[in-house]
Design an enzyme around this catalytic site. Structure first.
Site, PDB file in Angstrom:
ATOM      1  N   GLY A  18     -24.721   6.210 -22.837  1.00  0.00           N
ATOM      2  CA  GLY A  18     -25.486   5.674 -23.951  1.00  0.00           C
ATOM      3  C   GLY A  18     -26.973   5.989 -23.914  1.00  0.00           C
ATOM      4  O   GLY A  18     -27.400   7.082 -23.531  1.00  0.00           O
ATOM      5  N   TYR A 171     -24.894 -13.487 -25.424  1.00  0.00           N
ATOM      6  CA  TYR A 171     -25.564 -12.189 -25.458  1.00  0.00           C
ATOM      7  C   TYR A 171     -26.981 -12.343 -26.009  1.00  0.00           C
ATOM      8  O   TYR A 171     -27.946 -11.812 -25.443  1.00  0.00           O
ATOM      9  CB  TYR A 171     -24.769 -11.199 -26.313  1.00  0.00           C
ATOM     10  CG  TYR A 171     -25.439  -9.851 -26.455  1.00  0.00           C
ATOM     11  CD1 TYR A 171     -25.416  -8.933 -25.400  1.00  0.00           C
ATOM     12  CD2 TYR A 171     -26.107  -9.501 -27.618  1.00  0.00           C
ATOM     13  CE1 TYR A 171     -26.043  -7.695 -25.519  1.00  0.00           C
ATOM     14  CE2 TYR A 171     -26.734  -8.264 -27.741  1.00  0.00           C
ATOM     15  CZ  TYR A 171     -26.696  -7.366 -26.690  1.00  0.00           C
ATOM     16  OH  TYR A 171     -27.326  -6.157 -26.802  1.00  0.00           O
TER      17      TYR A 171
END
Length: 268
Positions: A18, A171
């Site tokens: 990524g 998160y």
């Protein structure tokens, strides 16, 4: 391609895929020495080999490192190894991140796993690397955050979310904590939302993502000494914008440091 990055040493966490991988590639292409972190030695070495094979990077610029961020003792060991081998570190990119799991999960250290991997491990790493980051003026930290930090709240009385757990809230809490941490005065740091990119976190956003290389460009720009930064600044891609109000409150920064010190058992 920046010439001002040439000869500088940058550690990128979560550099095996990524945005982290693309940031490592761009930094190395610009002549920076890149300390390439992966969860295991095998993953870090494979990422370095891939950069050598596909991007023609000089292998001498790549230094694989390993630590599983769900184990704080591994973070500590890696940090000590970096300070020994690279006493001058120009930049640290706190990029490693995971999506919070569907079910509430604690690490062996007793922390909610997303809070530890996304924030606490980086808190500990940054503090232990402070001598290397401040051995020369201009050392900086780039925290790869998310616009979702704006929806987050730090549950001061229940940071592990034992009483009420929701994946997205866990998160968002980890991203808010990482963004607040950028305002810590010990090391000059900024946060950046690199935009929604094609990474392992894409499922959290439910959108199509831009190529990871696009997000990485915003990260690398902030590593470049040619880019002037102000401690605690927050960027939405290349534009400086105001973060969530909590991220600019001195009281919140101090309170978070106190909580994080307690949770990581930080004595350095």
């Amino acid at each position: 391609m920046s010439t001002t990055l040439s000869g500088r040493t940058v550690l990128v966490t979560g550099a095996t895929s990524g945005i982290g991988f693309e940031s490592a590639r761009t930094l190395a292409e610009s002549g920076a020495r890149v300390l390439l972190h992966g969860r295991t030695h095998e993953e870090a070495r494979a990422a370095a080999d891939r950069l050598i094979a596909t991007a023609g990077i000089d292998g001498a610029l790549l230094h694989p490192l390993a630590a599983d961020f769900s184990r704080l003792e591994e973070v500590e060991a890696m940090a000590h190894a970096v300070v020994r081998s690279h006493p001058l570190l120009h930049a640290l990119v706190n990029n490693a991140a995971m999506a919070a799991p569907e079910r509430h999960t604690l690490t062996g250290d007793g922390n909610e796993i997303a809070f530890q991997v996304n924030f606490l491990a980086h808190y500990l790493l940054t503090n232990l690397l402070e001598p290397a980051l401040t051995s020369d003026p201009g050392g900086r930290v780039v925290n790869v955050s998310s616009s979702l930090h704006r929806t987050g709240a730090i549950q001061w009385n229940d940071p592990q979310r034992m009483r009420r757990y929701a994946r997205l809230a866990a998160y968002a809490q980890s991203q808010l904590a990482l963004t607040v941490f950028a305002a810590d005065p010990r090391v000059t740091a900024v946060s950046v939302d690199p935009g929604i990119c094609e990474t392992g976190l894409l499922a959290l956003y439910g959108h199509e993502g831009a190529p990871a290389a696009e997000g990485a460009a915003h990260v690398v720009r902030l590593c470049d000494p040619a880019t002037e930064i102000v401690n605690g600044a927050y960027y939405d891609r290349s534009e400086r914008v105001a973060p969530a109000p909590a991220a600019t409150e001195d009281r919140t920064v101090k309170r978070l440091n106190k909580l994080a010190d307690l949770l990581v058992g930080h004595t350095a």
